[in-house]
Design a protein around this motif. Structure first.
Motif, PDB file in Angstrom:
ATOM      1  N   PRO A  44       0.801  -1.227   0.000  1.00  0.00           N
ATOM      2  CA  PRO A  44       0.000   0.000   0.000  1.00  0.00           C
ATOM      3  C   PRO A  44       0.834   1.278   0.000  1.00  0.00           C
ATOM      4  CG  PRO A  44      -0.066  -1.050   2.149  1.00  0.00           C
ATOM      5  CD  PRO A  44       0.649  -1.996   1.229  1.00  0.00           C
ATOM      6  N   ASP A  45       2.101   1.191   0.388  1.00  0.00           N
ATOM      7  CA  ASP A  45       2.960   2.376   0.408  1.00  0.00           C
ATOM      8  C   ASP A  45       3.576   2.692  -0.952  1.00  0.00           C
ATOM      9  OD1 ASP A  45       2.427   2.732   3.088  1.00  0.00           O
ATOM     10  OD2 ASP A  45       4.159   1.550   3.725  1.00  0.00           O
ATOM     11  N   GLU A  46       3.376   1.825  -1.930  1.00  0.00           N
ATOM     12  CA  GLU A  46       3.885   2.055  -3.283  1.00  0.00           C
ATOM     13  C   GLU A  46       2.825   2.853  -4.054  1.00  0.00           C
ATOM     14  OE1 GLU A  46       5.552   2.795  -6.409  1.00  0.00           O
ATOM     15  OE2 GLU A  46       6.809   1.587  -5.076  1.00  0.00           O
ATOM     16  N   PRO A  47       3.056   4.146  -4.284  1.00  0.00           N
ATOM     17  CA  PRO A  47       2.039   4.978  -4.916  1.00  0.00           C
ATOM     18  C   PRO A  47       1.610   4.514  -6.307  1.00  0.00           C
ATOM     19  CG  PRO A  47       3.844   6.336  -4.096  1.00  0.00           C
ATOM     20  CD  PRO A  47       4.249   4.907  -3.914  1.00  0.00           C
ATOM     21  N   ALA A  48       2.508   3.940  -7.057  1.00  0.00           N
ATOM     22  CA  ALA A  48       2.162   3.513  -8.418  1.00  0.00           C
ATOM     23  C   ALA A  48       1.048   2.472  -8.412  1.00  0.00           C
ATOM     24  CB  ALA A  48       3.393   2.971  -9.135  1.00  0.00           C
ATOM     25  N   ASN A  49       1.029   1.604  -7.399  1.00  0.00           N
ATOM     26  CA  ASN A  49      -0.026   0.598  -7.327  1.00  0.00           C
ATOM     27  C   ASN A  49      -1.398   1.251  -7.231  1.00  0.00           C
ATOM     28  OD1 ASN A  49       1.896  -1.440  -7.371  1.00  0.00           O
ATOM     29  ND2 ASN A  49       1.911  -1.696  -5.161  1.00  0.00           N
TER      30      ASN A  49
END
Length: 77
Positions: A18-23
């Protein structure tokens, strides 16, 4: 790959990282493009992303992702 499967994979990517903005951005874009009934969910992701700051270890990538999220959110209002 069909759209349902792609959205399931993107949802799983968000759940796992969830901390990966691209996802979140990719999921929001997919929902806006292919699942109009889930527009509110997409807008929630975009609002969350728009409120974030780039992570120190990935300034450029996050900056681009977060800027795109803000642009999409402004367009969808």
């Amino acid at each position: 790959m069909d759209r349902d499967l792609a959205i399931r994979h993107l949802s799983r990517a968000v759940a796992l990282a969830p901390d990966e903005p691209a996802n979140g951005l990719f999921l929001a874009e997919a929902l806006l493009d292919h699942r109009p009934r889930q527009r509110q969910r997409a807008l929630e992701w975009l609002r969350d992303l728009a409120a974030r700051e780039p992570r120190p270890g990935n300034l450029l990538g996050d900056y681009q992702t977060l800027t795109r999220a803000r642009e999409l959110l402004a367009r969808e209002r």
